[in-house]
Design a protein around this motif. Structure first.
Motif, short mmCIF file in Angstrom:
data_model
loop_
_atom_site.label_atom_id
_atom_site.label_comp_id
_atom_site.label_asym_id
_atom_site.label_seq_id
_atom_site.Cartn_x
_atom_site.Cartn_y
_atom_site.Cartn_z
N LEU A 50 -5.68 4.13 -27.46
CA LEU A 50 -5.23 5.37 -28.11
C LEU A 50 -5.34 5.30 -29.63
O LEU A 50 -4.77 6.11 -30.34
CB LEU A 50 -3.76 5.65 -27.74
CG LEU A 50 -3.39 5.66 -26.26
CD1 LEU A 50 -1.90 5.94 -26.08
CD2 LEU A 50 -4.20 6.70 -25.50
N SER A 51 -6.12 4.35 -30.13
CA SER A 51 -6.16 4.09 -31.57
C SER A 51 -6.73 5.25 -32.37
O SER A 51 -7.76 5.83 -32.00
CB SER A 51 -6.99 2.84 -31.85
OG SER A 51 -7.19 2.68 -33.24
N PRO A 52 -6.10 5.61 -33.50
CA PRO A 52 -6.67 6.62 -34.40
C PRO A 52 -8.06 6.23 -34.92
O PRO A 52 -8.83 7.10 -35.33
CB PRO A 52 -5.66 6.67 -35.55
CG PRO A 52 -4.38 6.21 -34.97
CD PRO A 52 -4.77 5.17 -33.94
N ASP A 53 -8.36 4.93 -34.89
CA ASP A 53 -9.67 4.50 -35.36
C ASP A 53 -10.80 5.04 -34.48
O ASP A 53 -11.95 5.13 -34.93
CB ASP A 53 -9.75 2.97 -35.42
CG ASP A 53 -10.97 2.47 -36.16
OD1 ASP A 53 -11.14 2.86 -37.34
OD2 ASP A 53 -11.78 1.73 -35.57
N LEU A 54 -10.51 5.40 -33.23
CA LEU A 54 -11.52 6.04 -32.40
C LEU A 54 -11.98 7.35 -33.03
O LEU A 54 -13.17 7.69 -33.01
CB LEU A 54 -10.95 6.33 -31.00
CG LEU A 54 -10.56 5.13 -30.14
CD1 LEU A 54 -9.85 5.60 -28.87
CD2 LEU A 54 -11.78 4.30 -29.78
#
Length: 315
Positions: free
Chosen positions: A231-235
């Motif tokens: 669920l990382s914002p980096d995605l």
């Protein structure tokens, strides 16, 4: 896909004090850009600036209220005077208003649209004009949502705002494209951010709101401990960079976003009914199952019975 010749040296990011905006700022800075980190909360923007400096990269922080057209004008003038014309603008600032449609007041709609939609309009206008006047290639990235193409109960205002961002993006691609300016819409699914923590919930018992936020926090904390960060914002940050590199029109992020994107085209009736059966009790059950899947050792808090809104942890 054909690569563009844009190599970002100056990038402006709104809502960059946390979550997706911070991840985008960090990623563009790591690639060598000077990042202008803006946020309504000046301290949060400064914290992101400090993180970038700690990694040996370049950034500066500024306060920006994206709902204020005059603030946008002043902000754009300052950026131009201090740094020049941005190569990339990322309109990321956003918030969530949720509640049954009949419970939403005109003020609720104004609040939602002034941030999520008109904030993007103002940014595209002032920096788009700079890019056009400068006569060089540039790119605008607008952070929308999977809600732009998958309708969801009790989130009508949010979904309308994000659908507006997506359509604005596609309109501007036609206008700005011949001038050498690309425009992209990034449409994330569920992402681990604090948008739910700061959401405005209308017509719902405050105790249920608190329970929902607590369950969301526990899911987020458990997800953050996983090595692969699903669920990382980096995605979303990587998707933003990819959109600039290849001048992509619409970029869904995560499987649920891609599912909605394709169903809208091949089975719109199914897409409209995907979220129809959802209610707060079912959403809570889903949240508990997700938490147990991520962290099997977790225990359910006593007395938790229902939550107020979807576990909406994305932009």
């Amino acid at each position: 896909m054909k690569r563009t010749n844009i190599h970002p040296e100056l990038v402006v990011v709104t809502g960059a004090g946390s979550g997706i905006g911070r991840a985008i700022a960090l990623r563009f800075a790591a690639a060598g850009a000077h990042v202008v980190v803006s946020d309504l909360n000046r301290d949060s923007a400064a914290a992101t600036e400090a993180m970038i400096h700690a990694r040996g990269r370049r950034a500066c922080a500024a306060r920006l209220d994206v709902t204020d057209p005059s603030a946008w004008e002043a902000f754009a003038r300052d950026v131009l005077a201090d740094h020049g014309v941005p190569d990339v603008l990322v309109n990321n600032a956003g918030m969530l208003v949720s509640g049954a449609f009949v419970d939403l007041t005109p003020a609720d709609w104004d609040r939602q649209l002034s941030v999520n939609l008109l904030g993007v309009v103002h940014g595209c206008r002032v920096f788009g004009q700079q890019m056009i006047d400068n006569g060089k290639r540039g790119h605008i990235v607008n952070i929308a949502s999977a809600a732009a193409f998958t309708p969801t109960p009790v989130m009508s205002a949010y979904s309308v705002s994000k659908a507006g961002v997506k359509m604005l993006t596609e309109c501007l691609r036609l206008e700005f494209g011949p001038k050498g300016i690309g425009v992209s819409a990034i449409c994330p699914g569920v992402i681990n951010t604090n948008i739910g923590e700061h959401a405005v919930t209308v017509g719902v018992d405050e105790e249920l709101v608190a329970r929902g936020k607590e369950l969301t926090r526990r899911v987020q904390d458990a997800a953050a401990k996983l090595p692969f960060s699903p669920l990382s914002p980096d995605l979303v940050a990587r998707a933003a960079q990819r959109a600039v590199r290849y001048d992509l029109a619409v970029v869904p992020v995560r499987a649920e976003a891609w599912l909605g994107y394709f169903l809208l085209r091949i089975a719109p009736g199914v897409n409209r009914r995907i979220a129809q059966p959802l209610d707060v009790e079912r959403i809570e059950r889903v949240g508990r199952r997700v938490l147990r899947l991520i962290d099997p050792t977790s225990s359910e808090p006593a007395g938790a019975q229902a939550i107020s809104a979807p576990i909406e942890v994305s932009r």
